[in-house]
Design an enzyme around this catalytic site. Structure first.
Site, mmCIF file in Angstrom:
data_model
loop_
_atom_site.group_PDB
_atom_site.id
_atom_site.type_symbol
_atom_site.label_atom_id
_atom_site.label_comp_id
_atom_site.label_asym_id
_atom_site.label_seq_id
_atom_site.Cartn_x
_atom_site.Cartn_y
_atom_site.Cartn_z
ATOM 1 N N GLU A 113 46.447 17.142 56.061
ATOM 2 C CA GLU A 113 45.566 18.108 55.585
ATOM 3 C C GLU A 113 45.929 19.210 54.776
ATOM 4 O OE1 GLU A 113 43.544 19.666 59.096
ATOM 5 O OE2 GLU A 113 44.266 18.067 60.345
ATOM 6 N N LYS A 115 46.364 22.950 53.721
ATOM 7 C CA LYS A 115 46.271 24.522 54.502
ATOM 8 C C LYS A 115 45.498 25.653 53.728
ATOM 9 C CE LYS A 115 49.572 27.681 56.832
ATOM 10 N NZ LYS A 115 48.621 28.545 56.809
ATOM 11 N N ASP A 117 43.382 28.570 52.968
ATOM 12 C CA ASP A 117 44.090 29.833 52.904
ATOM 13 C C ASP A 117 42.652 30.922 53.326
ATOM 14 O OD1 ASP A 117 45.599 32.127 53.093
ATOM 15 O OD2 ASP A 117 45.761 32.258 50.583
ATOM 16 N N TYR A 226 38.554 21.688 61.732
ATOM 17 C CA TYR A 226 39.861 20.863 61.797
ATOM 18 C C TYR A 226 39.959 20.419 63.344
ATOM 19 C CZ TYR A 226 42.124 25.329 61.310
ATOM 20 O OH TYR A 226 42.638 26.836 61.509
ATOM 21 N N LYS A 314 54.390 25.554 53.537
ATOM 22 C CA LYS A 314 53.978 26.463 52.774
ATOM 23 C C LYS A 314 54.629 26.377 51.321
ATOM 24 C CE LYS A 314 52.971 30.250 54.892
ATOM 25 N NZ LYS A 314 51.906 31.351 55.109
ATOM 26 N N CYS A 406 39.038 57.500 22.741
ATOM 27 C CA CYS A 406 39.338 56.038 22.431
ATOM 28 C C CYS A 406 40.417 55.706 21.666
ATOM 29 C CB CYS A 406 38.325 55.303 21.984
ATOM 30 S SG CYS A 406 38.410 53.580 21.475
ATOM 31 N N CYS A 409 39.071 54.000 18.212
ATOM 32 C CA CYS A 409 38.475 54.836 17.270
ATOM 33 C C CYS A 409 38.368 56.169 17.360
ATOM 34 C CB CYS A 409 36.901 54.358 17.231
ATOM 35 S SG CYS A 409 36.169 54.944 19.022
ATOM 36 N N CYS A 424 34.058 53.706 26.140
ATOM 37 C CA CYS A 424 34.132 54.436 24.904
ATOM 38 C C CYS A 424 32.801 54.245 24.426
ATOM 39 C CB CYS A 424 34.705 53.671 23.866
ATOM 40 S SG CYS A 424 34.668 54.120 22.202
ATOM 41 N N CYS A 429 32.523 51.416 17.558
ATOM 42 C CA CYS A 429 33.869 51.456 17.614
ATOM 43 C C CYS A 429 34.446 50.125 17.254
ATOM 44 C CB CYS A 429 34.280 51.491 19.356
ATOM 45 S SG CYS A 429 35.975 51.254 19.370
#
Ligand code: IVH
Length: 676
Positions: A113, A115, A117, A226, A314, A406, A409, A424, A429
């Protein structure tokens, strides 16, 4: 009267439960979200007016009850132990040899199956009703999270299949947060000025242990079962049969499982999923192999920590450490400054990584990272790599500060109270214009093929465009003046620009780049208002009538349309012939007119409602179930029984690419641009 109300409530509960099952477990909805909401609203209204009709497992109760003070600790029926890990094929082989030795020369089979997470959760049923849900806790004593578990739509609140069992039973499985829910949550958190979750598992853990169940509900968790237990031990003689039985009883059981007759088959399954795991809608970190026969499981027994009859293989983490050489600031289309990590190039799972996103100042503070440090970088799927943590602080490290002006600009930078991002504020800009153009032309928005970084940079440096509306005034002659531009490419680009005029309203709305209005909100606004003018003229209150639009988004939309320059932009786009009315009704003369489609599974780039809109806009019809009248079945990852049915009936099955092909559009491979 009361009796007929109670009958109606019962009927609604049954119907809603069935539709929840079709949608959340089988991924085969038969009704639209709006139809589902109507049923839910009717039931809620009935229950509010007649509180005696309310049952604890009514679908209305999934939304989450009252917040509580803390969690009650409850012992598990039998310990929820962990699994031993195999970190490579050698360790897997050693595990298999141990099993073979212990079972002498008996034959045995594995069930492989994925695994998942997430985090494990045990759920107790009695009288076929969900009674209690416990987190793993320390393995012996868990925390009661029943109210939160009820908000997980794929977890049945009661079992309708009466042949199942009349005795109390327990299900163990994994709570996961699908990638899409995770991304949406993090985006929302970022907008709200909160820190981002590092990964879906942490976000799922936070959600499951939230004191307020409505928080859990909003995080859209999923549950895969499961184990099927009775009195703390397996209920059936074979693990495979337990999984089948769980699925038949209405639990969501991961479809990617396989009986493996030997180590070779198991290894093949593991390798196969290593290459495909990024395409799953949730994260996995390995494969679990369990001996199928419960009799053999019992003879193999347990160590103090883990069963001897199962192992978790794993996958190596797609992580590597490297040096953070610099942090540069990227100015986005709404002026947001995003710090981007420049890394010493490092290979992670076969891909060279030299950039990672750092999101914002808070994220940098959370990581405690400074320039010069050695950091752990993680790459997952096609998402932008991220920095997980500092591995080693450099002696000559120096901190990063968001610039005061910025970097493009020189404009003023502000960070509003409660916001994680600095911006900004100069609407002119050049970086903002560049990003706006790229966003407007990108796939999934106006889809102007060929309008990438290189072309946009040239258009800007030659002063050919000053706003997205200028794209519609470009001529082949102007393009021919540009570097590396031939006749063919120039006319193709002009053709693509022309073609983009017919994109649906939701796309054009997304293209405008209104802060907080992305693809989903644009679609919701388009569905609700049906036209751009209605959106532009709506008050903050009216805007908030749209599902998922809160005060902040509404305010942002209002502000956008109140600005004269934006109003002017809208007018120019209208003159250019963009669609400012939603294609509510199918175009009768569209290329797909007269064809019926069924969607199943998760497509790589298109969301279900998007695929539906595209088909409908092209004149096709989308229905819930496959029949002899179905013209095409569009199948994605995790397609369910609809796909089998299609094959049975000899109906043409399309993948996303195939769908794009008949729509006359181009495949949407996602835009692999740099971090933002
Ligand atoms: S079996 C004693 N099956 O992985 C049996 N676990 O490393 C333990 N997990 O705590 C569980 N997917 O949280 C099993 N298909 C799967 C799983 C799975 C994910 C998690 C689970 C467990 C951990 C063990």
């Amino acid at each position: 009267m009361k009796e007929s109300l109670s009958r109606r409530a019962e009927q609604l509960r049954k119907e809603l439960e069935r539709h929840e099952y079709l949608y959340y477990v089988l991924d085969q909805p038969e009704i639209t979200d709006a139809e589902f909401d109507t049923l839910m609203r009717e039931l809620r209204a009935l229950e509010e007016a007649n509180p005696e009709l309310l049952t604890p497992d009514s679908p209305t109760q999934r939304v989450g009850g009252q917040p509580r003070e803390g969690f009650v600790k409850v012992p598990h029926s039998s310990p929820m132990l962990s699994l031993d890990n195999a970190l490579n094929e050698q360790e897997l082989r050693e595990f298999d040899s141990r099993v073979r030795a212990l079972l002498k020369s008996e034959k045995y089979e594995y069930v492989a199956e994925l695994k998942l997470d997430g985090l494990s959760m045990a759920v107790n049923y009695s009288g076929n009703r969900l009674q209690r849900a416990l987190t793993r806790g320390d393995g012996r004593i868990g925390e009661e999270v029943t109210e939160n578990a009820r908000t997980i739509r794929s977890l049945p609140m009661h079992i309708t299949w009466h042949a199942f069992t009349t005795e109390p039973f327990e299900v163990r499985g994994e709570v996961v947060m699908p990638r899409r829910s995770f991304e949406r949550l993090n985006d929302e958190r970022e907008r709200a000025g909160l820190s981002r979750f590092a990964n879906p598992r942490n976000a799922a853990a936070g959600a499951l242990r939230a004191l307020d169940p409505s928080v859990t509900a909003a995080r859209r968790l999923d549950y895969f079962a499961y184990f099927l237990l009775q009195d703390g031990g397996p209920m059936l003689d074979s693990h495979w049969e337990s999984l089948e039985k769980l699925a038949a009883a209405g639990f969501k059981v991961n479809p990617h499982r396989k009986k493996c007759a030997n180590l070779d088959e198991l290894q093949a399954f593991i390798r196969d999923w290593d290459t495909r795991r990024e395409s799953l809608p949730y994260e996995i970190d390995g494969v679990v192999a369990k001996i199928d026969s419960v009799d053999q499981q019992e003879r193999l027994g347990w160590t103090a920590k883990a069963p001897r009859w199962a192992i978790a293989f794993k996958y190596p983490a797609r992580q590597a450490s490297t040096v953070l050489e610099n942090i540069e600031v990227h100015v986005g289309r709404t002026g947001t400054l995003t710090p981007v990590a420049h890394l010493k190039p490092v290979s992670i799972g076969g891909v060279t990584v030299s950039r990672a996103t750092l999101h914002n100042e808070d994220e940098i503070a959370r990581l405690g990272v400074e320039i010069g440090d050695t950091v752990l970088v993680e790459r997952s799927g096609d998402v932008i790599p991220k920095i997980v943590r500092v591995v080693e602080q450099a002696a000559n490290r120096h901190p990063f500060r968001i610039p005061k002006s910025c970097p493009v600009c020189g404009g003023h930078i502000v960070r509003e109270q409660g916001e994680a991002a600095s911006r900004c504020v100069n609407t002119n800009c050049p970086a903002r214009l560049r990003e706006s153009l790229l966003h407007f032309a990108s796939r999934g928005v106006m889809d102007i093929d060929g309008m990438g970084d290189a072309l946009v940079d040239q258009l800007l440096s030659r002063g050919l465009v000053h706003s997205v509306a200028d794209l519609y005034g470009l001529t082949t002659e102007q393009l021919l003046e540009l570097d590396r531009m031939g006749n063919k490419s120039a006319s193709k680009i002009i053709q693509n620009v022309e073609g983009s005029r017919s994109r649906p309203l939701a796309r054009a709305l997304n293209g405008l780049g209104i802060p907080f209005v992305g693809e989903r909100t644009a679609q919701l606004l388009s569905d609700h208002f049906g036209g751009l003018d209605a959106i532009a003229n709506a008050s903050i209150e009216v805007l908030q009538e749209v599902n998922e639009v809160g005060p902040k988004v509404a305010e942002s939309i209002r502000q956008f349309f109140e600005e004269k320059r934006n109003r002017e932009l809208v007018e120019r786009l209208r003159e250019a012939g963009l669609q400012f009315t939603a294609a509510k009704h199918a175009k009768e003369d569209g290329p797909l007119a007269g064809l019926t489609f069924v969607l199943t599974g998760t497509l790589p780039t298109l969301k279900r409602d998007e695929a539906k809109t595209r088909i409908e806009t092209a004149g096709g019809k989308v229905v819930g179930s496959v029949s002899a009248k179905t013209s095409y079945v569009v199948a994605g990852e995790e397609a369910g029984s609809k796909l089998d049915k299609a094959r049975e009936l000899n109906i043409t099955v399309l993948d996303e690419r195939g769908l794009f092909a008949i729509l006359g559009a181009e495949a949407d491979n996602g835009d692999a641009r740099g971090p933002r």
